[in-house]
Design a protein around this motif. Structure first.
Motif, PDB file in Angstrom:
ATOM      1  N   SER A  98     -42.457  61.785 -20.593  1.00 26.45           N
ATOM      2  CA  SER A  98     -42.628  63.074 -19.910  1.00 26.45           C
ATOM      3  C   SER A  98     -43.329  62.920 -18.561  1.00 26.45           C
ATOM      4  N   LEU A  99     -43.897  61.750 -18.306  1.00 26.28           N
ATOM      5  CA  LEU A  99     -44.565  61.508 -17.019  1.00 26.28           C
ATOM      6  C   LEU A  99     -43.631  60.842 -16.007  1.00 26.28           C
ATOM      7  N   VAL A 100     -42.420  60.494 -16.454  1.00 33.15           N
ATOM      8  CA  VAL A 100     -41.477  59.803 -15.561  1.00 33.15           C
ATOM      9  C   VAL A 100     -40.988  60.765 -14.477  1.00 33.15           C
ATOM     10  N   THR A 101     -40.931  60.244 -13.277  1.00 33.38           N
ATOM     11  CA  THR A 101     -40.379  61.017 -12.158  1.00 33.38           C
ATOM     12  C   THR A 101     -39.340  60.164 -11.440  1.00 33.38           C
ATOM     13  N   ARG A 102     -38.574  60.801 -10.581  1.00 34.99           N
ATOM     14  CA  ARG A 102     -37.564  60.031  -9.830  1.00 34.99           C
ATOM     15  C   ARG A 102     -38.236  58.985  -8.936  1.00 34.99           C
ATOM     16  N   GLU A 103     -39.375  59.360  -8.375  1.00 38.98           N
ATOM     17  CA  GLU A 103     -40.095  58.420  -7.499  1.00 38.98           C
ATOM     18  C   GLU A 103     -40.523  57.180  -8.286  1.00 38.98           C
TER      19      GLU A 103
ATOM     20  N   ALA B  39     -37.472  60.568 -20.952  1.00 47.50           N
ATOM     21  CA  ALA B  39     -37.424  60.333 -19.503  1.00 47.50           C
ATOM     22  C   ALA B  39     -36.103  60.847 -18.929  1.00 47.50           C
ATOM     23  N   ARG B  42     -36.249  64.534 -18.555  1.00 43.49           N
ATOM     24  CA  ARG B  42     -37.142  64.876 -17.442  1.00 43.49           C
ATOM     25  C   ARG B  42     -36.437  64.671 -16.100  1.00 43.49           C
ATOM     26  N   LEU B  43     -35.623  63.613 -16.022  1.00 43.74           N
ATOM     27  CA  LEU B  43     -34.971  63.298 -14.757  1.00 43.74           C
ATOM     28  C   LEU B  43     -33.725  64.159 -14.524  1.00 43.74           C
ATOM     29  N   ASP B  46     -33.936  70.154 -14.840  1.00 45.27           N
ATOM     30  CA  ASP B  46     -35.104  70.777 -14.215  1.00 45.27           C
ATOM     31  C   ASP B  46     -35.861  71.614 -15.237  1.00 45.27           C
ATOM     32  N   PRO B  50     -44.663  67.558 -17.953  1.00 45.80           N
ATOM     33  CA  PRO B  50     -45.374  66.522 -18.708  1.00 45.80           C
ATOM     34  C   PRO B  50     -46.091  67.127 -19.912  1.00 45.80           C
ATOM     35  N   ASP B 137     -50.124  54.410 -13.088  1.00 46.80           N
ATOM     36  CA  ASP B 137     -48.740  54.856 -13.289  1.00 46.80           C
ATOM     37  C   ASP B 137     -48.271  54.383 -14.664  1.00 46.80           C
TER      38      ASP B 137
END
Lengths: 193, 174
Positions: A98-103, B39, B42-43, B46, B50, B137
């Motif tokens: 849930s913390l994954v982003t495209r960046e 993931a 999430r990607l 929309d 989190p 990260d």
């Protein structure tokens, strides 16, 4: 990829180390619900205290110390139901996912080759350490190398069982590596902050 | 999408992926196969948010309970005659991992905290759990550890199993 992954329907217990079963499984009937409840309650209390303490990774360390102490002081009485151990990994996977982003994915793609290189270096050093331990102590090569290989503890324990290595020694070496790595990082962070 | 719906869908997705991994013993285990579909959600969609901090604390405590339950007498006692060489090898391993982390940060633009956790020779779940509240990260850390573990799972376990395979007469190689 953890110890419990190999225990469908069983209980993750301290008897992994006793040679009764190399991956720590006993039938559900052999471990009382009371022991499991005690383990979970002790872990929650320890984790909560660790959280309140404000230490880096306090909840994690608090739970490890509390349950580990229960095990060592009370004749290996800690027992964790498999669903809880697997559920813990599912939850951490969900949190991380849930913390994954495209960046971040872009960053992973850009740096994964470096990550592979450093993973290989750490693996090679670990295997070299295994050969050194074999030569210095006379510990059989298979136990020394499997114990020194920085892979997941359950895979290594299962492999040790498969090839007839000393499972207690292998488990001990992996436990030491995991706990010392975690402790060093936490101590370094405490000192740094 | 409301936050409760996002949380519920995230947890259900992780449960489905993790259960499949557990049942079919997929490489990477429950953590990887819970992480990947969440993931992806999430990607690709929309509105997913989190998981709240309470989930992170709960995850750390549960992982801690699982690790603590493996800390038992026999592995500890079995290590007693090997304390010095095993301790020295761990010091060397940690030193190399530390240097790797520093170089990793230098050759990429990743934060040092992230690279140190990434190269530390701990487990994927415990390193990620430890990093959760420290501003690193975490998905990257988990990703790098899983790269190492899958590499070992795919390559080394096969090599070891062949190298040290018991022979038909009961002798074991290596």
């Amino acid at each position: 990829m953890e110890l419990d992954s190999y225990c469908p329907g069983g209980v993750v217990s301290s008897h992994a180390a006793r040679g009764q079963h190399p991956i720590g499984v006993e039938g559900p009937l052999r471990r009382s619900i009371a022991q499991q409840l005690l383990t979970v309650v002790v872990g929650i209390v320890g984790g909560t205290l660790g959280h309140v303490s404000g230490l880096p990774a306090g909840p994690l360390l608090g739970a490890i110390v509390a349950v580990g102490a229960l095990n060592l002081l009370a004749d290996d009485r800690a027992a964790v139901p498999v669903w809880l151990a697997v559920g813990a990994r599912m939850l951490i996977g969900a949190v991380i996912g849930s913390l994954v982003t495209r960046e971040l994915m872009g960053e992973l793609g850009r740096t994964v080759a470096w990550a592979l290189l450093f993973a290989v270096i750490v693996i090679v050093v670990g295997l070299g350490a295994g050969v050194m331990i074999h030569r210095v102590t006379g510990l059989e090569l298979r136990s020394a190398m499997i114990g020194s290989c920085p892979g997941g503890m359950p895979e290594m324990a299962a492999l040790a069982q498969e090839v007839g290595a000393e499972v207690d020694v292998v488990l001990g070496m992996h436990l030491a590596r995991k706990l010392i790595a975690l402790s060093v990082i936490v101590v370094a962070l405490v000192v740094a902050t | 999408m409301s936050e409760p719906v996002s949380i519920a869908l995230t947890l259900l997705t992780a449960l489905a992926g993790g259960t499949l991994a557990h049942v079919f013993r997929l490489p990477g285990g429950a953590i990887l196969w819970a992480l990947l579909p969440v993931a992806a959600l999430r990607l690709l969609i929309d509105g997913f948010v989190p998981l709240p901090s309470g989930h992170r604390v709960a995850a750390q405590i549960l992982i801690g309970i699982a690790i603590g339950s493996t800390l038992t007498r026999n592995p500890v006692l079995a290590l007693r005659p090997l304390v010095v060489p095993v301790g020295l090898s761990l010091v060397v391993l940690l030193g190399i991992a530390l240097m790797s982390g520093i170089i990793f940060a230098a050759v990429t633009d990743l934060p040092l905290l992230t690279t140190l956790f990434s190269t530390a020779p701990g487990g994927a779940s415990d390193m990620a759990a430890a990093a959760l509240q420290l501003g690193a990260d975490v998905p990257l850390i988990a990703g790098f550890h899983l790269v190492r573990q899958v590499l070992i799972f795919v390559v080394l376990t096969t090599v070891f199993a062949r190298l040290f395979r018991p022979s038909p007469d009961g002798e074991i190689g290596g």
